[in-house]
Scaffold this motif. Structure first.
Motif, PDB file in Angstrom:
ATOM      1  N   PRO A 113      -4.280 -35.550  -0.541  1.00 25.57           N
ATOM      2  CA  PRO A 113      -3.265 -34.736  -1.221  1.00 25.57           C
ATOM      3  C   PRO A 113      -3.804 -33.824  -2.310  1.00 25.57           C
ATOM      4  CG  PRO A 113      -2.495 -36.991  -0.942  1.00 25.57           C
ATOM      5  CD  PRO A 113      -3.945 -36.981  -0.557  1.00 25.57           C
ATOM      6  N   GLU A 114      -4.859 -34.250  -3.020  1.00 20.39           N
ATOM      7  CA  GLU A 114      -5.386 -33.450  -4.125  1.00 20.39           C
ATOM      8  C   GLU A 114      -5.847 -32.064  -3.685  1.00 20.39           C
ATOM      9  OE1 GLU A 114      -6.464 -37.808  -4.953  1.00 20.39           O
ATOM     10  OE2 GLU A 114      -6.302 -36.439  -3.248  1.00 20.39           O
ATOM     11  N   LEU A 115      -6.281 -31.923  -2.435  1.00 25.12           N
ATOM     12  CA  LEU A 115      -6.792 -30.647  -1.951  1.00 25.12           C
ATOM     13  C   LEU A 115      -5.737 -29.544  -1.958  1.00 25.12           C
ATOM     14  CD1 LEU A 115      -9.106 -31.579   1.057  1.00 25.12           C
ATOM     15  CD2 LEU A 115      -9.785 -30.549  -1.115  1.00 25.12           C
ATOM     16  N   ALA A 116      -4.477 -29.924  -1.905  1.00 28.80           N
ATOM     17  CA  ALA A 116      -3.405 -28.924  -1.874  1.00 28.80           C
ATOM     18  C   ALA A 116      -3.330 -28.130  -3.164  1.00 28.80           C
ATOM     19  CB  ALA A 116      -2.064 -29.584  -1.588  1.00 28.80           C
ATOM     20  N   ALA A 117      -4.031 -28.583  -4.200  1.00 29.58           N
ATOM     21  CA  ALA A 117      -4.081 -27.812  -5.445  1.00 29.58           C
ATOM     22  C   ALA A 117      -4.586 -26.401  -5.179  1.00 29.58           C
ATOM     23  CB  ALA A 117      -4.979 -28.508  -6.460  1.00 29.58           C
ATOM     24  N   LEU A 120      -1.677 -23.836  -4.609  1.00 27.79           N
ATOM     25  CA  LEU A 120      -0.592 -23.640  -5.567  1.00 27.79           C
ATOM     26  C   LEU A 120      -0.329 -22.150  -5.770  1.00 27.79           C
ATOM     27  CD1 LEU A 120      -1.520 -26.433  -8.102  1.00 27.79           C
ATOM     28  CD2 LEU A 120       0.686 -26.240  -6.917  1.00 27.79           C
ATOM     29  N   PRO A 121       0.926 -21.768  -5.979  1.00 31.14           N
ATOM     30  CA  PRO A 121       1.270 -20.342  -6.046  1.00 31.14           C
ATOM     31  C   PRO A 121       0.601 -19.616  -7.205  1.00 31.14           C
ATOM     32  CG  PRO A 121       3.133 -21.719  -6.698  1.00 31.14           C
ATOM     33  CD  PRO A 121       2.109 -22.630  -6.092  1.00 31.14           C
ATOM     34  N   TYR A 122       0.067 -18.452  -6.866  1.00 31.24           N
ATOM     35  CA  TYR A 122      -0.561 -17.549  -7.834  1.00 31.24           C
ATOM     36  C   TYR A 122      -1.638 -18.251  -8.668  1.00 31.24           C
ATOM     37  CZ  TYR A 122       3.306 -14.607  -6.402  1.00 31.24           C
ATOM     38  OH  TYR A 122       4.207 -13.870  -5.640  1.00 31.24           O
ATOM     39  N   LEU A 123      -2.402 -19.140  -8.014  1.00 28.54           N
ATOM     40  CA  LEU A 123      -3.467 -19.861  -8.704  1.00 28.54           C
ATOM     41  C   LEU A 123      -4.683 -18.970  -8.938  1.00 28.54           C
ATOM     42  CD1 LEU A 123      -4.652 -22.574  -9.761  1.00 28.54           C
ATOM     43  CD2 LEU A 123      -5.454 -22.992  -7.417  1.00 28.54           C
ATOM     44  N   PHE A 124      -5.155 -18.296  -7.884  1.00 28.95           N
ATOM     45  CA  PHE A 124      -6.350 -17.473  -7.975  1.00 28.95           C
ATOM     46  C   PHE A 124      -5.982 -16.019  -8.282  1.00 28.95           C
ATOM     47  CE2 PHE A 124      -7.566 -20.843  -4.897  1.00 28.95           C
ATOM     48  CZ  PHE A 124      -8.606 -21.411  -5.619  1.00 28.95           C
ATOM     49  N   PRO A 125      -6.676 -15.379  -9.211  1.00 28.67           N
ATOM     50  CA  PRO A 125      -6.375 -13.974  -9.516  1.00 28.67           C
ATOM     51  C   PRO A 125      -6.776 -13.029  -8.390  1.00 28.67           C
ATOM     52  CG  PRO A 125      -8.304 -14.688 -10.741  1.00 28.67           C
ATOM     53  CD  PRO A 125      -7.720 -15.921 -10.105  1.00 28.67           C
ATOM     54  N   ASN A 126      -7.775 -13.425  -7.587  1.00 31.01           N
ATOM     55  CA  ASN A 126      -8.252 -12.599  -6.482  1.00 31.01           C
ATOM     56  C   ASN A 126      -9.141 -13.446  -5.575  1.00 31.01           C
ATOM     57  OD1 ASN A 126     -10.972 -12.562  -7.734  1.00 31.01           O
ATOM     58  ND2 ASN A 126      -9.978 -11.184  -9.212  1.00 31.01           N
ATOM     59  N   VAL A 127      -9.516 -12.886  -4.428  1.00 28.89           N
ATOM     60  CA  VAL A 127     -10.316 -13.660  -3.467  1.00 28.89           C
ATOM     61  C   VAL A 127     -11.748 -13.859  -3.950  1.00 28.89           C
ATOM     62  CG1 VAL A 127      -8.936 -13.067  -1.452  1.00 28.89           C
ATOM     63  CG2 VAL A 127     -10.829 -11.570  -2.113  1.00 28.89           C
ATOM     64  N   LYS A 319       5.599 -21.198 -11.484  1.00 28.81           N
ATOM     65  CA  LYS A 319       4.640 -21.875 -12.349  1.00 28.81           C
ATOM     66  C   LYS A 319       4.929 -23.375 -12.511  1.00 28.81           C
ATOM     67  CE  LYS A 319       1.117 -22.092 -15.141  1.00 28.81           C
ATOM     68  NZ  LYS A 319      -0.278 -21.951 -14.607  1.00 28.81           N
ATOM     69  N   PRO A 320       6.195 -23.793 -12.589  1.00 25.84           N
ATOM     70  CA  PRO A 320       6.471 -25.235 -12.720  1.00 25.84           C
ATOM     71  C   PRO A 320       5.955 -26.082 -11.564  1.00 25.84           C
ATOM     72  CG  PRO A 320       8.395 -23.973 -13.374  1.00 25.84           C
ATOM     73  CD  PRO A 320       7.432 -22.997 -12.760  1.00 25.84           C
ATOM     74  N   THR A 321       5.685 -25.471 -10.417  1.00 31.12           N
ATOM     75  CA  THR A 321       5.164 -26.258  -9.286  1.00 31.12           C
ATOM     76  C   THR A 321       3.778 -26.811  -9.595  1.00 31.12           C
ATOM     77  OG1 THR A 321       4.166 -24.341  -8.164  1.00 31.12           O
ATOM     78  CG2 THR A 321       6.468 -24.825  -7.650  1.00 31.12           C
ATOM     79  N   HIS A 322       3.040 -26.171 -10.478  1.00 32.81           N
ATOM     80  CA  HIS A 322       1.709 -26.660 -10.846  1.00 32.81           C
ATOM     81  C   HIS A 322       1.820 -28.015 -11.551  1.00 32.81           C
ATOM     82  CE1 HIS A 322      -0.622 -22.648 -10.516  1.00 32.81           C
ATOM     83  NE2 HIS A 322       0.552 -22.503  -9.914  1.00 32.81           N
ATOM     84  N   LYS A 323       2.750 -28.116 -12.492  1.00 34.85           N
ATOM     85  CA  LYS A 323       2.922 -29.380 -13.208  1.00 34.85           C
ATOM     86  C   LYS A 323       3.497 -30.458 -12.284  1.00 34.85           C
ATOM     87  CE  LYS A 323       4.614 -31.399 -17.526  1.00 34.85           C
ATOM     88  NZ  LYS A 323       5.092 -32.653 -16.910  1.00 34.85           N
ATOM     89  N   GLY A 330      -2.148 -36.148  -9.745  1.00 37.28           N
ATOM     90  CA  GLY A 330      -3.239 -36.188 -10.716  1.00 37.28           C
ATOM     91  C   GLY A 330      -3.773 -34.801 -11.008  1.00 37.28           C
ATOM     92  N   SER A 331      -4.468 -34.674 -12.133  1.00 31.48           N
ATOM     93  CA  SER A 331      -4.895 -33.349 -12.583  1.00 31.48           C
ATOM     94  C   SER A 331      -6.397 -33.113 -12.504  1.00 31.48           C
ATOM     95  CB  SER A 331      -4.446 -33.141 -14.040  1.00 31.48           C
ATOM     96  OG  SER A 331      -5.038 -34.111 -14.894  1.00 31.48           O
ATOM     97  N   SER A 332      -7.174 -34.090 -12.059  1.00 32.66           N
ATOM     98  CA  SER A 332      -8.632 -33.974 -12.087  1.00 32.66           C
ATOM     99  C   SER A 332      -9.134 -32.781 -11.283  1.00 32.66           C
ATOM    100  CB  SER A 332      -9.266 -35.269 -11.569  1.00 32.66           C
ATOM    101  OG  SER A 332     -10.678 -35.152 -11.546  1.00 32.66           O
ATOM    102  N   PHE A 333      -8.761 -32.684 -10.015  1.00 32.23           N
ATOM    103  CA  PHE A 333      -9.236 -31.585  -9.169  1.00 32.23           C
ATOM    104  C   PHE A 333      -8.624 -30.262  -9.618  1.00 32.23           C
ATOM    105  CE2 PHE A 333      -9.185 -29.251  -4.967  1.00 32.23           C
ATOM    106  CZ  PHE A 333     -10.539 -28.958  -4.981  1.00 32.23           C
ATOM    107  N   TYR A 334      -7.360 -30.288  -9.997  1.00 31.92           N
ATOM    108  CA  TYR A 334      -6.696 -29.081 -10.492  1.00 31.92           C
ATOM    109  C   TYR A 334      -7.434 -28.531 -11.701  1.00 31.92           C
ATOM    110  CZ  TYR A 334      -3.072 -26.108 -12.570  1.00 31.92           C
ATOM    111  OH  TYR A 334      -2.383 -25.057 -13.128  1.00 31.92           O
ATOM    112  N   LYS A 335      -7.810 -29.401 -12.627  1.00 35.94           N
ATOM    113  CA  LYS A 335      -8.530 -28.962 -13.830  1.00 35.94           C
ATOM    114  C   LYS A 335      -9.926 -28.441 -13.480  1.00 35.94           C
ATOM    115  CE  LYS A 335      -6.181 -31.834 -17.277  1.00 35.94           C
ATOM    116  NZ  LYS A 335      -6.329 -32.972 -18.243  1.00 35.94           N
ATOM    117  N   ALA A 336     -10.552 -29.047 -12.483  1.00 37.20           N
ATOM    118  CA  ALA A 336     -11.876 -28.577 -12.059  1.00 37.20           C
ATOM    119  C   ALA A 336     -11.817 -27.136 -11.547  1.00 37.20           C
ATOM    120  CB  ALA A 336     -12.437 -29.492 -10.974  1.00 37.20           C
ATOM    121  N   ILE A 337     -10.695 -26.792 -10.921  1.00 36.68           N
ATOM    122  CA  ILE A 337     -10.485 -25.418 -10.452  1.00 36.68           C
ATOM    123  C   ILE A 337     -10.124 -24.521 -11.628  1.00 36.68           C
ATOM    124  CG2 ILE A 337      -9.080 -23.909  -8.989  1.00 36.68           C
ATOM    125  CD1 ILE A 337      -8.511 -26.471  -7.274  1.00 36.68           C
TER     126      ILE A 337
END
Length: 341
Positions: A113-117, A120-127, A319-323, A330-337
């Motif tokens: 499940p953590e990989l789905a981070a 998340l919408p509008y996570l990356f500014p560009n490719v 943005k609330p979907t991130h939280k 969990g936030s470990s992988f999300y924070k690593a990104i």
């Protein structure tokens, strides 16, 4: 194609048979294959049709393996989802019923499940940022998660940026999606994104989505222009809004036990160089991006390029979907990104 849409010429039909990445392999052979064996057959199955970037990637793999083993190893590719959809085949791969698989991170997230981070919408500014993070910043974390789940990472690729196709008009604000039933991938990231945008998400497998669109079970979907043409979903919509709300990576993996049974020379030929293979896959997908968008008009589909103000409003709404994601997974992988953005 419906009568109301202008038919595409044969050349364009062949060109736009693009697809999202989802490749699976099945190893048939002795319990432990040896380099001197007469033949090893590797079956590859993909939801991608022929003539797509992903089918070209598998053809490149076939050639490399055939030439590198003097024909001892044969790669046989099954196109068009012959072994099932992404979720079912990734599950079979984990159990060893299929030796390898490739598809979206959302499908792999049904197991990890953590990989789905990553979606998340509008996570990356560009490719460029997405490529750098996957190839240089979190590669080790991804490999560890995959190996713990019983997979060997071969390479990354992409489906690309997902946007919104509808049969009711453009989506310029969340108000345009109020009360609309929209086809969704089954992971929470996608379901919660649709809810944040005001829609009612309907989790439907890729193999069943076209029927759902044609019969009015859903009013639209989100996906890339590449997959929209590959799956012929463009035939069931009238409008396509370039929201680019979710960048969707893809990956190719093998069952770790099956991988370990292969002789070292075959492993080397299949894997190639992780970065080089990832760059090749993305390059072939992106090379046809503009032409795919240009193909909507001849297909009878109107296109809207979202304004900066519209995109900012969508980003704020989702943005609330991130939280919600980090609270649940969990936030470990999300924070690593996030620390590299």
């Amino acid at each position: 194609m419906t009568d109301s849409k202008k038919p595409l010429d044969t050349t364009r039909r062949n060109f736009i048979a693009g697809s999202a990445a989802a490749v699976s392999t099945f190893f048939i052979g002795r319990p432990k294959a040896r380099a001197g064996d007469a033949e090893i057959t590797l079956k590859f199955a993909t939801v991608a049709p022929s003539g797509t970037p992903w089918s070209k990637h598998t053809s490149r793999l076939k050639k490399r393996v055939k030439e590198g083993t003097d024909g001892r190893v044969k790669v046989k590719v099954y196109l068009g989802g012959g072994l099932g959809d992404e979720d079912s085949t990734v599950s079979r791969c984990r159990k060893g019923g299929i030796a390898g698989w490739a598809g979206t991170t959302a499908a792999m997230a049904s197991i990890i499940p953590e990989l789905a981070a990553l979606e998340l919408p509008y996570l990356f500014p560009n490719v460029t940022a997405a490529d750098d993070i996957l190839d240089n910043k979190v590669t080790g974390e991804v490999q560890k998660m995959l190996e713990k789940a019983g997979f060997k990472l071969l390479f990354f690729s992409e489906n690309g940026h997902r946007s919104i196709g509808t049969n009711f008009g453009f989506v310029k604000s969340t108000a345009d999606l109020k009360g609309k039933k929209m086809r969704s991938q089954s992971h929470d990231v996608h379901l919660n994104t649709w809810r944040a945008l005001g829609a009612s998400p309907q989790p439907i497998a890729v193999t069943e989505a076209m029927t759902a669109l044609q019969t009015g079970v859903v009013d639209g979907f989100d996906n890339t222009p590449l997959f929209t043409f590959a799956a012929s979903w463009f035939q069931a919509i009238t409008h396509f809004t370039l929201t680019r709300h979710s960048y969707q990576p893809a990956m190719a993996v093998m069952n770790l036990d099956v991988w370990n049974r292969l002789p070292a020379d075959v492993q080397t030929l299949i894997a190639g160089d992780l970065k080089a293979e990832s760059e090749y896959g993305r390059k072939t997908v992106r090379a046809i991006g503009k032409q795919l968008i240009d193909n909507f008009a001849p297909a009878g589909v109107q296109v809207h390029e979202s304004s900066r103000a519209e995109l900012d409003a969508f980003a704020k709404a989702t943005k609330p979907t991130h939280k919600k994601f980090t609270d649940k997974y969990g936030s470990s992988f999300y924070k690593a990104i996030a620390k590299h953005l």
